[in-house]
Enzyme design. Structure first.
Site, short mmCIF file in Angstrom:
data_model
loop_
_atom_site.label_atom_id
_atom_site.label_comp_id
_atom_site.label_asym_id
_atom_site.label_seq_id
_atom_site.Cartn_x
_atom_site.Cartn_y
_atom_site.Cartn_z
N ASN A 9 56.20 -11.12 20.55
CA ASN A 9 56.71 -11.96 19.46
C ASN A 9 57.44 -11.05 18.49
O ASN A 9 56.82 -10.29 17.75
CB ASN A 9 55.51 -12.64 18.77
CG ASN A 9 55.92 -13.36 17.49
OD1 ASN A 9 57.10 -13.62 17.27
ND2 ASN A 9 54.93 -13.70 16.67
N TRP A 10 58.77 -11.16 18.51
CA TRP A 10 59.56 -10.27 17.64
C TRP A 10 59.56 -10.73 16.19
O TRP A 10 60.07 -10.02 15.32
CB TRP A 10 61.00 -10.17 18.16
CG TRP A 10 61.16 -9.26 19.35
CD1 TRP A 10 60.16 -8.70 20.10
CD2 TRP A 10 62.39 -8.80 19.92
NE1 TRP A 10 60.70 -7.91 21.10
CE2 TRP A 10 62.07 -7.96 21.01
CE3 TRP A 10 63.74 -9.02 19.62
CZ2 TRP A 10 63.05 -7.34 21.79
CZ3 TRP A 10 64.72 -8.41 20.39
CH2 TRP A 10 64.37 -7.57 21.47
N LYS A 11 59.05 -11.92 15.94
CA LYS A 11 59.07 -12.48 14.57
C LYS A 11 60.50 -12.43 14.01
O LYS A 11 61.44 -12.61 14.77
CB LYS A 11 58.08 -11.73 13.67
CG LYS A 11 56.71 -11.58 14.31
CD LYS A 11 55.69 -11.10 13.32
CE LYS A 11 54.40 -10.77 14.05
NZ LYS A 11 53.25 -10.67 13.17
N HIS A 93 51.80 -20.44 15.12
CA HIS A 93 51.46 -19.07 14.73
C HIS A 93 50.92 -19.11 13.30
O HIS A 93 51.39 -19.90 12.48
CB HIS A 93 52.71 -18.19 14.83
CG HIS A 93 52.42 -16.73 14.69
ND1 HIS A 93 52.16 -16.15 13.47
CD2 HIS A 93 52.33 -15.74 15.60
CE1 HIS A 93 51.92 -14.86 13.65
NE2 HIS A 93 52.02 -14.59 14.93
N GLU A 95 51.45 -17.32 10.85
CA GLU A 95 52.46 -17.12 9.81
C GLU A 95 53.21 -18.42 9.52
O GLU A 95 53.60 -18.69 8.39
CB GLU A 95 53.43 -15.99 10.23
CG GLU A 95 52.74 -14.64 10.11
CD GLU A 95 53.30 -13.54 11.01
OE1 GLU A 95 54.36 -13.75 11.62
OE2 GLU A 95 52.65 -12.49 11.10
N GLU A 163 44.43 -15.57 17.88
CA GLU A 163 44.94 -14.54 16.99
C GLU A 163 44.21 -14.61 15.65
O GLU A 163 44.58 -15.41 14.78
CB GLU A 163 46.44 -14.75 16.75
CG GLU A 163 47.29 -14.67 18.00
CD GLU A 163 48.69 -14.21 17.68
OE1 GLU A 163 49.11 -13.24 18.29
OE2 GLU A 163 49.34 -14.81 16.80
N GLY A 169 49.12 -7.71 12.42
CA GLY A 169 49.94 -6.76 11.67
C GLY A 169 49.15 -5.86 10.74
O GLY A 169 49.73 -5.18 9.88
N SER A 209 47.30 -6.85 16.49
CA SER A 209 47.28 -5.37 16.51
C SER A 209 46.97 -4.78 17.87
O SER A 209 46.29 -3.75 17.97
CB SER A 209 46.29 -4.85 15.45
OG SER A 209 46.70 -5.24 14.16
N GLY A 230 52.88 -8.50 18.58
CA GLY A 230 53.92 -8.53 17.56
C GLY A 230 54.63 -7.19 17.48
O GLY A 230 55.51 -6.87 18.29
N GLY A 231 54.23 -6.38 16.50
CA GLY A 231 54.93 -5.12 16.22
C GLY A 231 55.17 -4.23 17.43
O GLY A 231 56.26 -3.66 17.58
#
Ligand code: PEP
Length: 253
Positions: A9-11, A93, A95, A163, A169, A209, A230-231
């Site tokens: 997930n590149w957000k 998600h 977010e 999640e 993150g 993470s 993610g990251g």
């Protein structure tokens, strides 16, 4: 037998130049033992799908509107995503639940739209730190599952991502035992609702993470069928060790 899935997930990260990463990824993991999916921001979906056509890397999006078309400025429908070359969409998600006030009812409507458009819905659930500390984790997850997953869900068109909000993150991760408890609970809930066959066929991802250093330990946990990352999905050098750890687990199990 559920095929394992490594999803990135590149957000809200990435410009066209960053699509070069996909070439590295597809070259490194051609014929991979697990499914690979990258969900870039919307403006990159079509170009990413073109860049990955015919490869092991599938492309997804990060949200869709519950309706197919209409007066919804700034929104994108599931058929539009499919038309752009996406095969999956992340929904609910944390977010989006936090930043846009998305409710589980809305997530369910979006998932129904995704299914109707032929997309795989990756439905996210997860508790906040306060909810975990108050020992409400399973109640929260149970409520989110019931309300967010539509009756149209099957192993083919739905993936559930656990999640924990406090792990996204932050560099914090739950223990293997905590992950296992929630994944076993989700599996039991899915089997209760969709029957043993249906409930067992839906893949469960862990997200929060995940990195090369902790991936193997997480993938060894029962009912973890892969990860939503993610990251660490932004760079091939960070994502590849996670994919390799998942492929090793797939070969061992
Ligand atoms: C995510 O955004 O779904 C996620 C899990 O992020 P990160 O891996 O950066 O914690």
């Amino acid at each position: 037998m559920r095929r394992k899935l490594a999803a990135g997930n590149w957000k809200m990260n990435g410009l066209r130049a960053d699509l070069a990463m996909l070439e590295t990824l597809r070259a490194a993991h051609e014929g991979c033992a697990v499914d690979l999916l990258i969900c870039p921001p919307l403006p990159l979906v079509a170009a990413a799908a073109e860049a990955c056509a015919g490869s092991a890397v599938a492309i997804g999006a990060q949200d869709c509107h519950p309706e197919d078309a209409g007066a919804h400025t700034g929104d994108t429908s599931a058929p539009m995503l499919a038309d752009a070359g996406a095969s999956a969409v992340i929904l609910g998600h944390s977010e989006r639940r936090a930043d846009h006030g998305e409710t589980s009812d809305l997530v369910r409507a979006k998932a129904q739209a995704a299914h109707a458009a032929g997309l795989v819905a990756i439905i996210c659930v997860g508790e906040s730190l306060e909810q975990r500390e108050a020992q409400n984790t399973l109640d929260i997850i149970g409520g989110q599952l019931s309300a967010s997953i539509p009756d149209t869900a099957t192993g083919e068109n739905t993936v559930v991502a656990y999640e924990p909000c406090w792990a996204i993150g932050t560099g914090l991760t739950p223990t293997s035992e905590q992950i296992g408890d929630v994944h076993d609970f989700i599996r039991a809930r899915l089997e209760r609702r969709f029957g043993a066959g249906g409930g067992r066929s839906i893949r469960l991802l862990y997200g929060g993470s995940v990195k090369g250093a902790n991936a193997a330990e997480i993938f060894a946990v029962s009912n973890v069928d892969g990860a939503l990352v993610g990251g660490a999905s932004l760079k091939a050098d960070d994502f590849s060790p996670i994919i390799n750890a998942l492929a090793d687990e797939a070969k061992a199990s």
